[in-house]
Design a protein around this motif. Structure first.
Motif, PDB file in Angstrom:
ATOM      1  N   ALA A   1      20.281   7.384  -4.865  1.00 14.65           N
ATOM      2  CA  ALA A   1      20.778   8.179  -5.986  1.00 14.65           C
ATOM      3  C   ALA A   1      22.244   7.819  -6.180  1.00 14.65           C
ATOM      4  CB  ALA A   1      20.610   9.665  -5.699  1.00 14.65           C
ATOM      5  N   VAL A   2      22.516   6.856  -7.055  1.00 10.92           N
ATOM      6  CA  VAL A   2      23.880   6.356  -7.248  1.00 10.92           C
ATOM      7  C   VAL A   2      24.245   6.292  -8.721  1.00 10.92           C
ATOM      8  CG1 VAL A   2      23.818   4.966  -5.155  1.00 10.92           C
ATOM      9  CG2 VAL A   2      23.228   3.918  -7.323  1.00 10.92           C
ATOM     10  N   ARG A   3      25.557   6.253  -8.957  1.00  6.79           N
ATOM     11  CA  ARG A   3      26.081   6.067 -10.306  1.00  6.79           C
ATOM     12  C   ARG A   3      26.967   4.845 -10.390  1.00  6.79           C
ATOM     13  NH1 ARG A   3      27.592  11.407 -13.391  1.00  6.79           N
ATOM     14  NH2 ARG A   3      27.651   9.829 -14.986  1.00  6.79           N
ATOM     15  N   SER A   4      27.564   4.416  -9.260  1.00  5.57           N
ATOM     16  CA  SER A   4      28.440   3.244  -9.291  1.00  5.57           C
ATOM     17  C   SER A   4      28.421   2.514  -7.961  1.00  5.57           C
ATOM     18  CB  SER A   4      29.883   3.660  -9.663  1.00  5.57           C
ATOM     19  OG  SER A   4      30.387   4.597  -8.736  1.00  5.57           O
ATOM     20  N   VAL A   5      28.796   1.234  -8.032  1.00  8.94           N
ATOM     21  CA  VAL A   5      28.782   0.367  -6.863  1.00  8.94           C
ATOM     22  C   VAL A   5      30.040  -0.505  -6.868  1.00  8.94           C
ATOM     23  CG1 VAL A   5      27.579  -1.511  -5.669  1.00  8.94           C
ATOM     24  CG2 VAL A   5      26.262   0.222  -6.879  1.00  8.94           C
ATOM     25  N   ARG A   6      30.611  -0.718  -5.697  1.00 10.36           N
ATOM     26  CA  ARG A   6      31.717  -1.663  -5.523  1.00 10.36           C
ATOM     27  C   ARG A   6      31.338  -2.565  -4.348  1.00 10.36           C
ATOM     28  NH1 ARG A   6      36.978  -1.375  -7.174  1.00 10.36           N
ATOM     29  NH2 ARG A   6      36.797   0.847  -7.501  1.00 10.36           N
TER      30      ARG A   6
ATOM     31  N   GLY B   1      22.771   8.775 -11.593  1.00 15.31           N
ATOM     32  CA  GLY B   1      22.715   9.679 -10.448  1.00 15.31           C
ATOM     33  C   GLY B   1      21.311   9.873  -9.911  1.00 15.31           C
ATOM     34  N   SER B   2      20.316   9.368 -10.650  1.00 16.34           N
ATOM     35  CA  SER B   2      18.943   9.432 -10.144  1.00 16.34           C
ATOM     36  C   SER B   2      18.692   8.217  -9.251  1.00 16.34           C
ATOM     37  CB  SER B   2      17.954   9.474 -11.310  1.00 16.34           C
ATOM     38  OG  SER B   2      18.102   8.322 -12.115  1.00 16.34           O
TER      39      SER B   2
ATOM     40  N   LEU C   1      28.021   2.240  -2.253  1.00 11.73           N
ATOM     41  CA  LEU C   1      27.302   2.975  -3.292  1.00 11.73           C
ATOM     42  C   LEU C   1      27.856   4.392  -3.388  1.00 11.73           C
ATOM     43  CD1 LEU C   1      23.745   1.910  -2.086  1.00 11.73           C
ATOM     44  CD2 LEU C   1      25.286   0.659  -3.602  1.00 11.73           C
ATOM     45  N   TYR C   2      28.142   4.826  -4.624  1.00 16.69           N
ATOM     46  CA  TYR C   2      28.780   6.120  -4.857  1.00 16.69           C
ATOM     47  C   TYR C   2      27.943   6.991  -5.783  1.00 16.69           C
ATOM     48  CZ  TYR C   2      32.909   3.680  -3.107  1.00 16.69           C
ATOM     49  OH  TYR C   2      33.788   2.958  -2.342  1.00 16.69           O
ATOM     50  N   GLU C   3      28.002   8.303  -5.579  1.00 14.91           N
ATOM     51  CA  GLU C   3      27.331   9.254  -6.459  1.00 14.91           C
ATOM     52  C   GLU C   3      28.123   9.508  -7.735  1.00 14.91           C
ATOM     53  OE1 GLU C   3      26.761  12.727  -4.062  1.00 14.91           O
ATOM     54  OE2 GLU C   3      25.007  11.895  -3.055  1.00 14.91           O
ATOM     55  N   SER C   4      29.405   9.157  -7.737  1.00 17.44           N
ATOM     56  CA  SER C   4      30.254   9.382  -8.907  1.00 17.44           C
ATOM     57  C   SER C   4      30.363   8.089  -9.726  1.00 17.44           C
ATOM     58  CB  SER C   4      31.650   9.838  -8.476  1.00 17.44           C
ATOM     59  OG  SER C   4      32.294   8.800  -7.772  1.00 17.44           O
ATOM     60  N   PRO C   5      30.677   8.201 -11.031  1.00 18.76           N
ATOM     61  CA  PRO C   5      30.738   7.018 -11.883  1.00 18.76           C
ATOM     62  C   PRO C   5      31.993   6.167 -11.686  1.00 18.76           C
ATOM     63  CG  PRO C   5      31.226   8.967 -13.168  1.00 18.76           C
ATOM     64  CD  PRO C   5      30.831   9.439 -11.792  1.00 18.76           C
ATOM     65  N   ASP C   6      32.957   6.637 -10.917  1.00 16.25           N
ATOM     66  CA  ASP C   6      34.227   5.909 -10.789  1.00 16.25           C
ATOM     67  C   ASP C   6      34.476   5.383  -9.373  1.00 16.25           C
ATOM     68  OD1 ASP C   6      34.561   8.339  -9.595  1.00 16.25           O
ATOM     69  OD2 ASP C   6      36.433   8.834 -10.616  1.00 16.25           O
ATOM     70  N   CYS C   7      33.406   5.160  -8.627  1.00 14.25           N
ATOM     71  CA  CYS C   7      33.506   4.619  -7.252  1.00 14.25           C
ATOM     72  C   CYS C   7      34.415   5.459  -6.370  1.00 14.25           C
ATOM     73  CB  CYS C   7      33.953   3.154  -7.271  1.00 14.25           C
ATOM     74  SG  CYS C   7      32.715   2.039  -7.946  1.00 14.25           S
TER      75      CYS C   7
ATOM     76  N   GLY D   1      27.519 -14.033  -5.350  1.00 17.35           N
ATOM     77  CA  GLY D   1      26.102 -13.712  -5.294  1.00 17.35           C
ATOM     78  C   GLY D   1      25.701 -12.764  -6.404  1.00 17.35           C
ATOM     79  N   VAL D   2      24.604 -12.071  -6.188  1.00 16.83           N
ATOM     80  CA  VAL D   2      24.040 -11.223  -7.234  1.00 16.83           C
ATOM     81  C   VAL D   2      23.741  -9.831  -6.685  1.00 16.83           C
ATOM     82  CG1 VAL D   2      22.104 -10.982  -8.829  1.00 16.83           C
ATOM     83  CG2 VAL D   2      22.996 -13.245  -8.311  1.00 16.83           C
ATOM     84  N   LEU D   3      24.070  -8.827  -7.480  1.00 16.88           N
ATOM     85  CA  LEU D   3      23.719  -7.442  -7.202  1.00 16.88           C
ATOM     86  C   LEU D   3      22.679  -7.035  -8.249  1.00 16.88           C
ATOM     87  CD1 LEU D   3      24.458  -4.729  -5.671  1.00 16.88           C
ATOM     88  CD2 LEU D   3      25.894  -4.259  -7.650  1.00 16.88           C
ATOM     89  N   PHE D   4      21.533  -6.540  -7.794  1.00 18.87           N
ATOM     90  CA  PHE D   4      20.489  -6.056  -8.697  1.00 18.87           C
ATOM     91  C   PHE D   4      20.510  -4.542  -8.667  1.00 18.87           C
ATOM     92  CE2 PHE D   4      19.015 -10.139  -7.113  1.00 18.87           C
ATOM     93  CZ  PHE D   4      18.590 -10.779  -8.267  1.00 18.87           C
ATOM     94  N   ALA D   5      20.564  -3.909  -9.819  1.00 18.61           N
ATOM     95  CA  ALA D   5      20.545  -2.453  -9.905  1.00 18.61           C
ATOM     96  C   ALA D   5      19.558  -2.042 -10.979  1.00 18.61           C
ATOM     97  CB  ALA D   5      21.930  -1.909 -10.212  1.00 18.61           C
ATOM     98  N   ASP D   6      18.399  -1.545 -10.552  1.00 21.33           N
ATOM     99  CA  ASP D   6      17.356  -1.076 -11.462  1.00 21.33           C
ATOM    100  C   ASP D   6      16.970  -2.138 -12.487  1.00 21.33           C
ATOM    101  OD1 ASP D   6      15.702   1.081 -11.448  1.00 21.33           O
ATOM    102  OD2 ASP D   6      16.787   2.185 -12.990  1.00 21.33           O
ATOM    103  N   GLY D   7      16.849  -3.386 -12.021  1.00 24.50           N
ATOM    104  CA  GLY D   7      16.433  -4.487 -12.878  1.00 24.50           C
ATOM    105  C   GLY D   7      17.551  -5.196 -13.612  1.00 24.50           C
TER     106      GLY D   7
END
Length: 93
Positions: free
Chosen positions: A85-90, A48-49, A63-69, A27-33
Protein backbone atom coordinates in the motif's frame (compact mmCIF):
# COMPACT_ATOMS: atom_id res chain seq x y z
CA UNK A 1 53.71 24.11 -17.70
CA UNK A 2 52.18 24.32 -21.18
CA UNK A 3 51.52 20.57 -21.24
CA UNK A 4 50.38 20.45 -17.63
CA UNK A 5 47.32 22.74 -17.95
CA UNK A 6 45.74 20.96 -20.98
CA UNK A 7 46.41 17.61 -19.30
CA UNK A 8 44.60 18.81 -16.18
CA UNK A 9 41.61 19.90 -18.27
CA UNK A 10 41.40 16.49 -19.96
CA UNK A 11 41.67 14.63 -16.65
CA UNK A 12 39.07 16.85 -14.98
CA UNK A 13 36.64 16.38 -17.88
CA UNK A 14 37.11 12.61 -17.78
CA UNK A 15 36.41 12.61 -14.04
CA UNK A 16 33.18 14.56 -14.48
CA UNK A 17 31.98 12.18 -17.18
CA UNK A 18 32.57 9.19 -14.90
CA UNK A 19 30.35 10.51 -12.07
CA UNK A 20 26.78 9.09 -12.21
CA UNK A 21 23.70 11.32 -11.89
CA UNK A 22 22.66 12.41 -8.42
CA UNK A 23 20.53 9.69 -6.82
CA UNK A 24 19.87 8.04 -10.18
CA UNK A 25 19.29 4.31 -9.99
CA UNK A 26 20.22 2.19 -12.96
CA UNK A 27 17.58 -0.26 -14.11
CA UNK A 28 13.81 -0.37 -14.06
CA UNK A 29 11.17 0.07 -11.37
CA UNK A 30 7.75 -1.45 -12.16
CA UNK A 31 4.76 -0.04 -10.29
CA UNK A 32 1.34 -1.49 -11.10
CA UNK A 33 2.34 -2.10 -14.73
CA UNK A 34 3.99 1.29 -15.26
CA UNK A 35 7.70 1.23 -16.10
CA UNK A 36 10.06 3.82 -14.59
CA UNK A 37 13.45 3.52 -16.28
CA UNK A 38 16.44 4.76 -14.24
CA UNK A 39 14.18 6.41 -11.63
CA UNK A 40 15.42 9.66 -10.07
CA UNK A 41 13.98 11.40 -7.03
CA UNK A 42 10.53 10.81 -5.60
CA UNK A 43 8.16 8.98 -7.95
CA UNK A 44 4.40 8.94 -7.26
CA UNK A 45 3.14 5.44 -8.03
CA UNK A 46 -0.27 4.94 -6.49
CA UNK A 47 -3.19 6.18 -4.44
CA UNK A 48 -2.38 4.33 -1.22
CA UNK A 49 -4.03 1.07 -2.20
CA UNK A 50 -2.08 -2.13 -2.86
CA UNK A 51 0.30 -1.69 -5.79
CA UNK A 52 2.58 -4.34 -7.26
CA UNK A 53 6.15 -3.01 -7.00
CA UNK A 54 9.07 -4.79 -8.67
CA UNK A 55 12.50 -3.30 -8.08
CA UNK A 56 14.79 -4.24 -10.97
CA UNK A 57 17.24 -1.42 -10.28
CA UNK A 58 20.70 -1.51 -8.77
CA UNK A 59 19.48 0.48 -5.76
CA UNK A 60 17.26 -0.03 -2.73
CA UNK A 61 13.66 1.15 -3.20
CA UNK A 62 12.11 3.06 -0.29
CA UNK A 63 8.31 2.79 -0.37
CA UNK A 64 6.17 5.46 1.32
CA UNK A 65 2.48 5.77 2.21
CA UNK A 66 2.61 9.52 1.52
CA UNK A 67 2.82 11.12 -1.96
CA UNK A 68 5.97 13.12 -1.16
CA UNK A 69 8.35 10.32 -0.05
CA UNK A 70 8.05 11.14 3.63
CA UNK A 71 6.85 9.31 6.70
CA UNK A 72 6.98 5.57 7.33
CA UNK A 73 9.07 3.58 4.90
CA UNK A 74 9.29 0.00 3.69
CA UNK A 75 12.60 -1.06 2.13
CA UNK A 76 12.63 -3.20 -1.02
CA UNK A 77 16.04 -4.53 -2.08
CA UNK A 78 17.12 -4.81 -5.72
CA UNK A 79 15.57 -7.70 -7.70
CA UNK A 80 12.67 -8.10 -5.29
CA UNK A 81 8.98 -7.32 -5.49
CA UNK A 82 5.61 -7.66 -3.78
CA UNK A 83 2.30 -5.84 -3.24
CA UNK A 84 2.40 -2.78 -0.99
CA UNK A 85 0.00 0.00 0.00
CA UNK A 86 2.15 2.86 -1.31
CA UNK A 87 1.85 6.29 -2.88
CA UNK A 88 5.49 7.09 -3.67
CA UNK A 89 8.87 5.47 -4.14
CA UNK A 90 12.48 6.71 -4.00
CA UNK A 91 15.29 4.46 -5.22
CA UNK A 92 18.70 5.05 -3.68
CA UNK A 93 21.99 3.57 -4.79
Amino acid sequence: MRLFVPLLVVLATAGIAAVPGANAAGGVLFADGVVYENPVGCVEVGDGSDVEIRNRTDGVAHLYESPDCSGDVVVLPPNDGAYFAVRSVRVRD
